[in-house]
Scaffold this active site. Structure first.
Site, PDB file in Angstrom:
ATOM      1  N   THR A 176      45.104  35.988  26.064  1.00  0.00           N
ATOM      2  CA  THR A 176      46.527  35.703  25.861  1.00  0.00           C
ATOM      3  C   THR A 176      46.899  35.872  24.394  1.00  0.00           C
ATOM      4  O   THR A 176      46.148  35.453  23.520  1.00  0.00           O
ATOM      5  CB  THR A 176      46.828  34.250  26.285  1.00  0.00           C
ATOM      6  OG1 THR A 176      46.660  34.173  27.683  1.00  0.00           O
ATOM      7  CG2 THR A 176      48.226  33.815  25.910  1.00  0.00           C
ATOM      8  N   ARG A 203      50.043  31.605  40.990  1.00  0.00           N
ATOM      9  CA  ARG A 203      49.221  30.767  40.095  1.00  0.00           C
ATOM     10  C   ARG A 203      49.825  30.795  38.674  1.00  0.00           C
ATOM     11  O   ARG A 203      50.178  31.845  38.164  1.00  0.00           O
ATOM     12  CB  ARG A 203      47.776  31.287  40.083  1.00  0.00           C
ATOM     13  CG  ARG A 203      46.843  30.548  39.117  1.00  0.00           C
ATOM     14  CD  ARG A 203      46.764  31.244  37.778  1.00  0.00           C
ATOM     15  NE  ARG A 203      45.792  30.598  36.882  1.00  0.00           N
ATOM     16  CZ  ARG A 203      45.727  30.833  35.577  1.00  0.00           C
ATOM     17  NH1 ARG A 203      46.551  31.687  35.012  1.00  0.00           N
ATOM     18  NH2 ARG A 203      44.836  30.229  34.826  1.00  0.00           N
ATOM     19  N   GLY A 226      49.112  29.409  34.641  1.00  0.00           N
ATOM     20  CA  GLY A 226      48.130  28.810  33.740  1.00  0.00           C
ATOM     21  C   GLY A 226      48.787  27.922  32.697  1.00  0.00           C
ATOM     22  O   GLY A 226      49.932  27.467  32.854  1.00  0.00           O
ATOM     23  N   THR A 245      44.215  29.757  24.138  1.00  0.00           N
ATOM     24  CA  THR A 245      43.943  30.874  25.043  1.00  0.00           C
ATOM     25  C   THR A 245      42.652  30.563  25.771  1.00  0.00           C
ATOM     26  O   THR A 245      41.767  29.903  25.233  1.00  0.00           O
ATOM     27  CB  THR A 245      43.892  32.212  24.260  1.00  0.00           C
ATOM     28  OG1 THR A 245      43.436  33.246  25.138  1.00  0.00           O
ATOM     29  CG2 THR A 245      42.976  32.166  23.062  1.00  0.00           C
ATOM     30  N   GLY A 246      42.583  31.015  27.015  1.00  0.00           N
ATOM     31  CA  GLY A 246      41.378  30.719  27.800  1.00  0.00           C
ATOM     32  C   GLY A 246      41.752  30.372  29.219  1.00  0.00           C
ATOM     33  O   GLY A 246      42.826  30.738  29.690  1.00  0.00           O
TER      34      GLY A 246
END
Ligand code: SD4
Length: 310
Positions: free
Chosen positions: A151, A178, A180, A201-202
Site C-alpha cells: 500500500t 473485503r 482492509g 501497510t501490511g
C-alpha cells in the site's frame, strides 16, 4: 532522519520527488501528497495500488483510499470502489465534510461520478493473467488472500500542517467486499498537526486489531520519540497478538513528528521507505529487523538491486 515527506516502499520514490517539486513551487502539503500518491496509482508496474492493482477473487480490482488533514482532523475514505482512476482524490474531497466522509462501493462510485472524477478500466492485461494463473490453482474452501503488501502511504508536513494519504487495491484474491485497514481511520493512517502522523501497510486484518497508526500518534502525544513510538507500538501489538495465539502477517509502519523527525518499523526482514528530506533530496531508507532488533539503513546499490518488492 528528518524530512518533509515520508512514504511507504521504494515505489513511492517518483511520487515523493514530484511532491517535493509541488512544495518547492509553493503548493500545499495536500497537493504534494495527492500528486505523490497519484503517481503510484497511475503506474501499472505496481500491483497493489490503483491501475494495474491485482484483483479480488472475482477478477475485479476493488480500491480503498483515505486522507486525513491533521489541522482539522478531517478524514475522508472510500472502500471497495471499482474503476475509479485516482481514489486518493475522492478520499481528499471527502475529508472536508463533517458527515458522509467514509463511503463504500456503489455509494462512493456514485459520489465520484457526480463530482466528475475520472473512471477507467483498472484491470490490466498483466494483472488479469496473474489472476487467471492463480484461479486455476485455487480452491475456494482454502482461500487465503495473498499475504504480501505494498500500500502506498504518504505523510507530509508544510508549515504547521501535517497530513497523510493512503491508497491500495488491498490483498490479491481477497473476497469481494473485503476491506482492509487502509480506509479505516486510525488503522491505515492518522494525522494530528499538534503531534504527528503515522501510516501502516501490511495485512489489514492484523493492523486493525491494534489501530496501529493511532497507537503510534498517541505515543508521540505522550512524548515518545518517533522511532521508538513506531517500534514500541509494533512490538506491543505483536506481543498481544502472540498471547492471543494469532500469528500475524506482515506489518510495517512509518511516522513523522511535528519536528519533522521520521520513524519506521516492520515485522518483515526489511521495509524500504522514501524520505523527502529538509535539503530537498529524495532518499531511500530501509527499516531492517534482525530478530526483533530494528535499525534504519540507507541501502547501497547492491541492496537495492537485490530487493525484490515494489
Ligand atoms: C490491506 N493494508 O488491504 C492493505 C494491504 C496492503 O498492499 O498493504 N496491500 O490490508
Amino acid at each position: 532522519m528528518r524530512g518533509y515527506m515520508v512514504a511507504t516502499w521504494k515505489m513511492a520514490w517518483d511520487g515523493v520527488k514530484k511532491g517535493q517539486e509541488v512544495l518547492r513551487a509553493g503548493g500545499s502539503v495536500h497537493q504534494a501528497i495527492i500528486e505523490a500518491v497519484k503517481m503510484v496509482e497511475d503506474d501499472p508496474e505496481y500491483h497493489s495500488v490503483g491501475y494495474g492493482g491485482l484483483p479480488n477473487y472475482n477478477g475485479e480490482v476493488e480500491l480503498d483510499a483515505a486522507y486525513m488533514d491533521g489541522d482539522t482532523l478531517g478524514y475522508g475514505g472510500i472502500m471497495g470502489v471499482k474503476n475509479l482512476k485516482n481514489p486518493i482524490e475522492v478520499a481528499f474531497d471527502l475529508c472536508h465534510y463533517k458527515r458522509n466522509c467514509l463511503l463504500a462501493a456503489a455509494g462512493a462510485e456514485e459520489y465520484a461520478r457526480k463530482k466528475g472524477y475520472a473512471f477507467c478500466d483498472m484491470l490490466t492485461e498483466e494483472a488479469y493473467l496473474r489472476y487467471s494463473r492463480q484461479t486455476k490453482q485455487m480452491d475456494m474452501e482454502k482461500l487465503e488472500a495473498y499475504g504480501g503488501h505494498d500500500t502506498v502511504c504518504v505523510i507530509g508536513k508544510s508549515g504547521d500542517t501535517m497530513a497523510c494519504g493512503v491508497s491500495t487495491s488491498g490483498l490479491f484474491m481477497k473476497l469481494p467486499g473485503r476491506v482492509g485497514d487502509s480506509p479505516v481511520i486510525g488503522s491505515g493512517c492518522y494525522a494530528d498537526s499538534e503531534v504527528g502522523a503515522a501510516a501502516a501497510t501490511g495485512v489489514g486484518e492484523d493492523i486493525m486489531k491494534g489501530c496501529l497508526s493511532f497507537s503510534v500518534v498517541e505515543k508521540l502525544r505522550q512524548g515518545v520519540p518517533v522511532q521508538q513510538a513506531c517500534e514500541t507500538a509494533l512490538r506491543e501489538h505483536m506481543e498481544r497478538l502472540g498471547r492471543s495465539g494469532h500469528r500475524p502477517g506482515s506489518i510495517s509502519l512509518i511516522a513523522m513528528d511535528r519536528e519533522h523527525n521520521i520513524g519506521a518499523a516492520t515485522n518483515k526482514k526489511a521495509f524500504p521507505f522514501v524520505v523527502g528530506d529538509l535539503e530537498r533530496n529524495t532518499v531511500l531508507y530501509a527499516a531492517v529487523n534482525e530478530g526483533g532488533k530494528m535499525s534504519v539503513i540507507c541501502p547501497d546499490e547492491a541492496w537495492i538491486q537485490a530487493y525484490q518488492g515494489d
